[in-house]
Write a protein that holds these residues in place. Structure first.
Motif, PDB file in Angstrom:
ATOM      1  N   LYS A 122       0.947  -1.201  -0.268  1.00  0.00           N
ATOM      2  CA  LYS A 122       0.090   0.100  -0.033  1.00  0.00           C
ATOM      3  C   LYS A 122       0.727   1.248   0.028  1.00  0.00           C
ATOM      4  O   LYS A 122       0.511   2.455  -0.616  1.00  0.00           O
ATOM      5  N   MET A 134       2.419   1.553  -3.384  1.00  0.00           N
ATOM      6  CA  MET A 134       1.620   2.095  -4.511  1.00  0.00           C
ATOM      7  C   MET A 134       1.034   3.642  -4.385  1.00  0.00           C
ATOM      8  O   MET A 134       1.051   4.352  -5.282  1.00  0.00           O
ATOM      9  N   ASP A 135       0.987   4.101  -2.825  1.00  0.00           N
ATOM     10  CA  ASP A 135       0.491   5.437  -2.639  1.00  0.00           C
ATOM     11  C   ASP A 135       1.798   6.228  -3.058  1.00  0.00           C
ATOM     12  O   ASP A 135       1.173   7.591  -3.852  1.00  0.00           O
ATOM     13  N   TYR A 192       3.915  -0.103 -11.088  1.00  0.00           N
ATOM     14  CA  TYR A 192       2.440  -0.123 -10.355  1.00  0.00           C
ATOM     15  C   TYR A 192       1.656  -1.464 -10.407  1.00  0.00           C
ATOM     16  O   TYR A 192       0.985  -1.928  -9.578  1.00  0.00           O
ATOM     17  N   PHE A 210       0.473  -3.806  -8.024  1.00  0.00           N
ATOM     18  CA  PHE A 210      -1.120  -4.376  -7.561  1.00  0.00           C
ATOM     19  C   PHE A 210      -1.605  -5.600  -7.849  1.00  0.00           C
ATOM     20  O   PHE A 210      -2.230  -6.296  -7.136  1.00  0.00           O
ATOM     21  N   LYS A 236      -9.913   0.467  -3.799  1.00  0.00           N
ATOM     22  CA  LYS A 236      -9.276   1.643  -3.459  1.00  0.00           C
ATOM     23  C   LYS A 236      -7.933   1.824  -4.205  1.00  0.00           C
ATOM     24  O   LYS A 236      -7.626   3.060  -4.551  1.00  0.00           O
ATOM     25  N   TYR A 237      -7.409   0.799  -4.727  1.00  0.00           N
ATOM     26  CA  TYR A 237      -5.935   1.047  -5.332  1.00  0.00           C
ATOM     27  C   TYR A 237      -6.186   0.617  -7.148  1.00  0.00           C
ATOM     28  O   TYR A 237      -5.199   0.870  -7.629  1.00  0.00           O
ATOM     29  N   LYS A 264      -6.541   1.443 -10.357  1.00  0.00           N
ATOM     30  CA  LYS A 264      -6.311   2.724 -11.374  1.00  0.00           C
ATOM     31  C   LYS A 264      -7.266   2.732 -12.427  1.00  0.00           C
ATOM     32  O   LYS A 264      -7.747   1.802 -13.234  1.00  0.00           O
TER      33      LYS A 264
END
Length: 76
Positions: free
Chosen positions: A19, A22-23, A46, A50, A64-65, A67
């Motif tokens: 996380k 990725m953030d 990414y 992911f 949430k992650y 894209k």
């Protein structure tokens, strides 16, 4: 195919690390000073992160992650 045995604490730690990474990538992709080629490499990284994250995280966390193409147009 490889297998991995981890306990719940290790699973949570892997999720946390993925996380955070990725953030950071998502944040950096919004920076207009970064060159397109670098952003493309970051985008590839990414995608790899992911795909790993999907193996550990819940469906809700994955959303949430995820894209979207809208985000991609804004970043490049």
């Amino acid at each position: 195919m490889l297998g991995l045995m981890i306990d719940d604490r290790e699973k949570q730690e892997i999720e946390y690390l993925l996380k955070r990474e990725m953030d950071e990538i998502l944040f950096d992709l919004k920076d207009s000073r970064i060159d397109y080629i670098v952003k493309r490499a970051m985008d590839e990284r990414y995608k790899i992160l992911f795909s790993l994250f999907k193996r550990f995280a819940s469906h809700k966390d994955c959303l949430k992650y995820l894209k979207t193409s809208i985000n991609k147009k804004e970043t490049y």
